[in-house]
Design a protein around this motif. Structure first.
Motif, PDB file in Angstrom:
ATOM      1  N   SER A 185       0.851  -1.188   0.000  1.00 38.06           N
ATOM      2  CA  SER A 185       0.000   0.000   0.000  1.00 38.06           C
ATOM      3  C   SER A 185       0.883   1.233   0.000  1.00 38.06           C
ATOM      4  N   ALA A 186       0.760   2.038  -1.061  1.00 37.64           N
ATOM      5  CA  ALA A 186       1.639   3.214  -1.172  1.00 37.64           C
ATOM      6  C   ALA A 186       0.881   4.516  -0.957  1.00 37.64           C
ATOM      7  N   ASP A 187      -0.405   4.459  -0.822  1.00 39.23           N
ATOM      8  CA  ASP A 187      -1.192   5.682  -0.695  1.00 39.23           C
ATOM      9  C   ASP A 187      -1.833   5.753   0.683  1.00 39.23           C
ATOM     10  N   SER A 188      -1.897   6.954   1.218  1.00 42.40           N
ATOM     11  CA  SER A 188      -2.514   7.122   2.516  1.00 42.40           C
ATOM     12  C   SER A 188      -4.020   6.952   2.389  1.00 42.40           C
ATOM     13  N   GLU A 189      -4.585   6.319   3.393  1.00 42.42           N
ATOM     14  CA  GLU A 189      -6.043   6.209   3.423  1.00 42.42           C
ATOM     15  C   GLU A 189      -6.489   6.970   4.661  1.00 42.42           C
ATOM     16  N   ILE A 190      -7.224   8.055   4.438  1.00 43.43           N
ATOM     17  CA  ILE A 190      -7.620   8.910   5.559  1.00 43.43           C
ATOM     18  C   ILE A 190      -9.138   8.913   5.674  1.00 43.43           C
TER      19      ILE A 190
END
Lengths: 122, 374
Positions: free
Chosen positions: B366-371
């Motif tokens: 997982s390379a993207d932030s999940e907010i």
């Protein structure tokens, strides 16, 4: 005057990464290695926002969050949970405990800063 | 020992056939050129056949479940697992510790690098400011020189003004002289008239005429003296006027020269300012670009540096499970239930990658932030 943010995580390197990201944006950063350490360091401090891991030794993030909400000085201080946990159940647990945001690791510094600037107290 | 037999068979099938292909023709034909040639040809055929033949399907590894569920060989399994699993746990823990130490050091160095870079950028900004300050000081010095020239011009103008004021005073004096000469002329006229009258009466009495003549002579002398004085003054006035004229001409030339110098100085100062400002703008632009690139790289590196935390959690889960497995083997080896064990293991996972691997799926980083905001 710079705002103060506390990062609570048992990983030294992650605390450093968060400190670099926040320090570069002009925030003062206080580090704590778990919930107990964080509670002890909150005394006598003015902290404008907290970033907290979930899975930690001694005191996990959710327990810490519940304890913080019982402290009058930090009843409404925004807390961002920063964790590898992506499950909906855990998120709901965090929300119920009083978290304002849930960020799944790995985080992009600019996105974490966006969340911080959105939530931090004036 | 059961495992050794297929292994030996595999070695035999791979090694003996090419050797036989090489040696048998030599044995039958003899160790000479013909036998050696036949042997090499046979060896080539065997190797070519092996290369061209499609590879055999790999044998699937035995299922761990089947090993655990198999009651035969459990004591060996217990001994092996009891010995090996703690080693796995130790090795993995050591790897985790080393990784933690390395990444912590890397993060520290990175923080230092970022701090140094920021200080360097601030220092460059300071240096540019100092350069600009030097340009301003030089410009101020040059403009002070221009002001000094202008002051010299003003002083020269004052000199000319003084000369003209002197001329004005002399003009007033000349007017007085002129009036006196006019008065003398009146007196002379009157005396001349009286002399004419006396001359008419006296005839023989020339004494009175002589007195009048004397007075006329004195008046003439006074007129002559005054006339000389006027002549001298006029000559002086002329000389002063010539001087003033020359001074004015010189001043006009100086003015032209001074203005040309002032223009040159101002042009040079403006050019210096433009150069300084342009260098400052270039420097700022360049460092803005460098800062932007570095910012992106630092941001990306900060994302990658977080792998230790995720890997640490995965390894921690494996270590805990190994320790649990080791403990169970030592104390309750017969109570191993695979499904229950796997379910308990799954509950310890925190990352989506762990869950994907557990389900037998491909784990994608997982390379993207999940907010999620509440």
């Amino acid at each position: 005057m710079a705002k103060t943010i506390m990062i609570i995580d048992d990983s030294v390197s992650l605390r450093q990464v968060v400190s670099i990201a926040l320090g570069g944006a002009g925030y003062d950063v206080i580090e704590a290695c778990d919930g107990q350490d964080a509670l002890s360091k909150l005394t006598g401090q003015k902290v404008h926002l907290m970033i907290c891991d979930v899975n930690m030794p001694n005191m996990d993030g959710i327990t810490f969050l519940k304890s913080v909400r019982n402290l009058p000085a930090y009843k409404f201080t925004p807390v961002i949970m920063l964790t590898t946990e992506a499950g909906e159940d855990k998120k709901k647990e965090g929300q119920a405990a009083g978290a304002r945001a849930w960020v799944v690791k790995p985080f992009k510094p600019e996105q974490l800063l966006m969340a911080v600037s959105k939530l931090i107290l004036p | 020992m059961t495992g050794d037999t297929p292994k030996l068979r595999l070695v035999a099938s791979r090694g003996i056939l090419p050797a036989a292909a090489l040696l048998l023709p030599i044995l039958f034909v003899g160790f000479n050129g013909k036998g050696l040639l036949l042997g090499i040809a046979a060896l080539a055929c065997v190797l070519l056949d092996r290369i061209l033949r499609p590879p055999a399907e790999p044998q699937p590894l035995p299922e761990p479940v089947a090993v655990l569920a198999e009651p035969v060989g459990m004591p060996q399994l217990e001994r092996v697992a009891g010995a090996v699993v703690p080693l796995w746990a130790g090795q993995t823990a050591h790897a985790r510790s080393e990784m933690e130490e390395a990444i912590t050091g890397l993060s520290s160095r990175f923080a230092t690098m970022q701090r140094n870079l920021r200080e360097a950028l601030e220092a460059v900004g300071l240096e540019s400011s100092r350069n600009l300050q030097a340009v301003i000081e030089t410009g101020a010095g040059s403009l002070a020189s221009v002001v000094k020239d202008l002051e010299a011009g003003a002083k020269a103008r004052a000199t000319v003004l003084n000369k003209i004021q002197d001329l004005a005073a002399i003009t007033s004096e000349l007017q007085g002289m002129s009036e006196e000469v006019a008065a003398i002329a009146n007196q002379t006229n009157l005396l001349a008239l009286n002399a004419a009258i006396e001359a008419a009466h006296a005839q023989g009495l020339g004494r009175g005429f002589a007195v009048v003549a004397e007075e006329v002579r004195k008046l003439s002398m006074r007129s002559g003296t005054t006339g000389n004085a006027i002549t001298n003054k006029v000559a002086w006035v002329n000389a002063s006027l010539l001087e003033a004229l020359q001074a004015t001409q010189n001043f006009a030339q100086q003015d032209v020269e001074m203005i040309r110098n002032a223009e040159e100085t101002i042009r040079r100062v403006v050019a210096d300012f433009q150069t300084g400002a342009s260098a400052l703008a270039d420097s700022a632009h360049r460092f803005e670009g460098v800062g932007s690139d570095l910012g992106e790289q630092i941001s990306g590196t900060l994302v990658h540096l977080q792998f230790q935390d995720r890997v640490g959690q995965i390894l921690q889960s494996v270590i805990a499970d190994m320790e649990k497995f080791s403990d169970r083997l030592q104390h309750h080896p017969s109570s191993l239930e695979v499904d229950r064990w796997l379910a308990e293991l799954e509950r310890t996972y925190t990352t989506s990658e762990q869950q994907a691997i557990h389900r037998g799926e491909q784990a994608s980083g997982s390379a993207d932030s999940e907010i999620t905001f509440f």
